[in-house]
Enzyme design. Structure first.
Site, mmCIF file in Angstrom:
data_model
loop_
_atom_site.group_PDB
_atom_site.id
_atom_site.type_symbol
_atom_site.label_atom_id
_atom_site.label_comp_id
_atom_site.label_asym_id
_atom_site.label_seq_id
_atom_site.Cartn_x
_atom_site.Cartn_y
_atom_site.Cartn_z
ATOM 1 N N MET A 36 3.784 6.855 -3.360
ATOM 2 C CA MET A 36 2.361 7.241 -3.275
ATOM 3 C C MET A 36 2.160 8.657 -3.788
ATOM 4 O O MET A 36 3.005 9.520 -3.536
ATOM 5 C CB MET A 36 1.897 7.184 -1.812
ATOM 6 N N MET A 67 2.105 3.312 -6.308
ATOM 7 C CA MET A 67 0.698 3.567 -6.000
ATOM 8 C C MET A 67 0.378 4.951 -6.549
ATOM 9 O O MET A 67 0.121 5.903 -5.802
ATOM 10 C CB MET A 67 0.482 3.489 -4.472
HETATM 11 C C1 DX5 Z 1 0.974 0.090 1.938
HETATM 12 C C2 DX5 Z 1 2.304 -0.294 1.352
HETATM 13 C C3 DX5 Z 1 3.023 -1.347 2.119
HETATM 14 C C4 DX5 Z 1 3.369 -0.963 3.532
HETATM 15 C C5 DX5 Z 1 3.321 -2.211 4.370
HETATM 16 O O1 DX5 Z 1 0.281 0.886 1.059
HETATM 17 O O2 DX5 Z 1 2.142 -0.788 0.033
HETATM 18 O O3 DX5 Z 1 4.177 -1.788 1.430
HETATM 19 O O4 DX5 Z 1 4.632 -0.372 3.643
HETATM 20 O O5 DX5 Z 1 3.469 -1.880 5.690
HETATM 21 P P1 DX5 Z 1 3.169 -2.888 6.867
HETATM 22 O O6 DX5 Z 1 4.047 -4.105 6.645
HETATM 23 O O7 DX5 Z 1 3.538 -2.119 8.092
HETATM 24 O O8 DX5 Z 1 1.726 -3.258 6.804
HETATM 25 ZN ZN ZN Z 2 3.960 -1.742 -0.904
#
Ligand code: DX5
Ligand code: ZN
Length: 217
Positions: A36, A67
């Protein structure tokens, strides 16, 4: 049985080596790595140096979810760090076709992610070039959020598109995946389930991964 991809975002960052060992010993298939940039999403996670180390500690397929804005600037560096799959976001790629080719030319699997507000039909023209599509079932940026229910319909729509075109593209689901909803996701057409908190916050992560495999048989 679906492909299970624990998301390292929910791991204990002080003990990444142990967390990787746990995943190595588990029935998980891929390791999902969330990058991110604090621009495209309102959070910053980890990047290239961390993934380089994780690569050495994991025997699983590294599924790198970018991301980030302008992913094309960093795709070669993530491949070098050890990515097997690179996922870029539809929303930040005005030249998506070119971005997909860039990943494929590096000899790794190309995938595109769509946010909850992005319809899957927008991927129709690039679908044949993809190894998988990632359907975000929460808004990207954080782990531990609640699954957005209408995502089930998006999974069904994409499954239909892929089947009608007789393609081999996998559908990955990311966000709010639990042992309870896993079966519904697979019935809707998902092939790969990302699970962050469900795995790493559970009392027995190995057993939870086993359960995810079992319920999606
Ligand atoms: C969120 C990420 C996910 C996150 C999912 O932006 O892309 O991969 O780690 O986490 P959970 O499974 O806890 O929703
Ligand atoms: Zn993810």
């Amino acid at each position: 049985m679906s492909i299970i991809a624990p998301s390292l975002l929910a791991a204990n960052f002080l003990r990444l080596e142990d967390e990787c060992k746990m995943v190595n010993e588990s029935e998980a298939d891929w390791l999902h790595l969330d990058v991110m940039d604090g621009q495209f999403v309102p959070n910053i996670s980890f990047g290239i140096p961390v993934i380089e180390h994780v690569r050495k500690a994991t025997s699983k397929i590294c599924d790198v979810h970018l991301m980030i804005e302008k992913p094309e600037n960093l795709v070669p560096a993530f491949k070098k760090a050890g990515a097997d799959n690179i996922i870029i976001h539809y929303e930040v790629c005005p030249n998506l076709h070119r971005n997909i080719q860039q990943i494929k030319e590096l000899g790794i699997n190309a995938a595109v992610a769509v946010n909850p507000h992005t319809p899957v039909f927008l991927l129709e023209d690039v679908l044949a070039d993809l190894h998988h599509v990632l359907i975000m079932t929460v808004n990207p940026g954080f782990g531990g959020q609640k699954f957005i229910p209408y995502s089930l319909e998006k999974i069904r729509q994409l499954r239909k598109m892929i089947d009608e075109k007789k393609l081999n593209v996998l559908i990955e689901v990311d966000g709010g995946v639990t042992v309870e909803n896993a079966k519904d996701l697979v019935n809707a057409g998902a092939d790969v389930l990302v699970a962050g908190n469900t795995v790493f916050s559970s009392k027995d992560p190995l057993e939870t991964i086993k359960q995810l495999k079992l319920v999606t048989r």
